[in-house]
Design an enzyme around this catalytic site. Structure first.
Site, mmCIF file in Angstrom:
data_model
loop_
_atom_site.group_PDB
_atom_site.id
_atom_site.type_symbol
_atom_site.label_atom_id
_atom_site.label_comp_id
_atom_site.label_asym_id
_atom_site.label_seq_id
_atom_site.Cartn_x
_atom_site.Cartn_y
_atom_site.Cartn_z
ATOM 1 N N ASP A 175 52.885 3.363 79.633
ATOM 2 C CA ASP A 175 52.789 3.324 78.179
ATOM 3 C C ASP A 175 54.214 3.282 77.666
ATOM 4 O OD1 ASP A 175 52.575 3.769 75.468
ATOM 5 O OD2 ASP A 175 51.200 5.474 75.640
ATOM 6 N N ASN A 178 57.277 -7.403 78.152
ATOM 7 C CA ASN A 178 56.270 -8.256 77.530
ATOM 8 C C ASN A 178 55.318 -7.486 76.621
ATOM 9 O OD1 ASN A 178 54.306 -10.699 77.469
ATOM 10 N ND2 ASN A 178 53.064 -9.032 78.317
ATOM 11 N N TYR A 183 55.268 -7.290 62.110
ATOM 12 C CA TYR A 183 55.431 -7.992 63.383
ATOM 13 C C TYR A 183 56.687 -8.861 63.403
ATOM 14 C CZ TYR A 183 54.593 -11.117 67.306
ATOM 15 O OH TYR A 183 54.725 -11.838 68.461
ATOM 16 N N LYS A 219 60.276 -8.430 65.743
ATOM 17 C CA LYS A 219 60.835 -9.378 66.704
ATOM 18 C C LYS A 219 62.273 -9.752 66.342
ATOM 19 C CE LYS A 219 57.345 -9.681 69.504
ATOM 20 N NZ LYS A 219 57.431 -9.154 70.878
ATOM 21 N N THR A 275 45.670 -15.599 72.709
ATOM 22 C CA THR A 275 45.508 -14.278 73.303
ATOM 23 C C THR A 275 44.758 -13.393 72.330
ATOM 24 O OG1 THR A 275 47.526 -13.288 72.394
ATOM 25 C CG2 THR A 275 47.761 -14.567 74.429
#
Length: 241
Positions: free
Chosen positions: A61, A88, A164, A168, A199
């Site tokens: 985790d 990832n 999000y 990044k 995904t």
């Protein structure tokens, strides 16, 4: 120590992470499958082993210090070193993410996994990476994190996102800082964009397969010793920060 290369892929139980592990395994590497979900993790390991990959399970985790510390200990016992770390594991966070209405906990959760988790895992694995002859770190980012693209009129960079996308961007900035600190070592660290892959993070709406998305990570994981560090790439080449 074994001459077989050893990799750790976080978030490896499904999607792009699984395909990265499969691709590195196909090269003959030993691959640690890092993931939180025990059932999915063990199923992914079993699937790769059935395909001839030397895969092993790594309970991990990325948001938990103790979990990451234990993962480093487990990998150290396997081979005494780590040749490649692929960060990832990631999360998109809850929607909506309009900056004027976003729940700050959504932002916090995205940063905790996508940035702090990467720092936590990277720093825990660095002693093992330093024992490798050709250590590589790959941070899986996204073109939505590019400030250049975000401010280019007409560029396709996804919906407005206060969690999000900025996470990044933060990850990209951290990648640069690692590269600057590690520039006098053998460690090469780069960010890779897999493209818009189908995904569960996007409800399988992506137009690329996870295997296609994994290609950039495999490329950066296998860079030659004179390869780049502190850069951002996708399949077409270098991406502007």
């Amino acid at each position: 120590m074994s001459e077989q290369k050893i990799a750790l892929v976080t978030g490896a139980n499904k999607g792009i992470g699984y395909e990265i592990a499969a691709g590195l395994g196909a090269l003959g590497w030993m691959v640690g499958m890092g993931a939180r979900d025990q059932e999915r993790r063990e199923a992914a390991v079993a699937k790769l082993r059935a395909a001839g990959v030397d895969a092993f399970s790594v309970p991990l985790d990325v948001t938990d210090d103790a979990s990451v510390t234990e993962a480093a200990r487990l990998i150290g016992e396997r081979g005494g070193r780590l040749d490649v770390l692929v960060n990832n594991a990631g999360t998109t966070g809850n929607a909506p993410q309009m900056p004027t209405t976003v729940d700050v906990e959504t932002v916090r959760a995205a940063v905790e996994t996508n940035v702090i988790g990467v720092i936590r895992v990277t720093n825990a694995m660095l002693p093992l990476l330093r024992r490798s002859a050709s250590p590589r770190i790959v941070n899986m980012s996204s073109s939505v994190g590019s400030l250049t693209l975000q401010t280019t009129p007409g560029a396709e960079v996804g919906p407005i996102s206060a969690a999000y996308s900025p996470s990044k961007t933060f990850l990209n900035a951290v990648t640069v800082q690692y590269a600057k600190e590690l520039r006098d070592t053998d460690i090469l660290i780069n960010a890779g964009c897999p493209g818009y892959c189908a995904t569960d993070l996007n409800g399988f709406r992506g137009v690329r397969t996870p295997a296609q998305g994994a290609a950039i990570a495999i490329q950066l994981a296998t860079l030659p010793d004179d390869g780049p560090t502190g850069h951002f790439f996708d399949d077409a080449g270098e991406v502007a920060w």
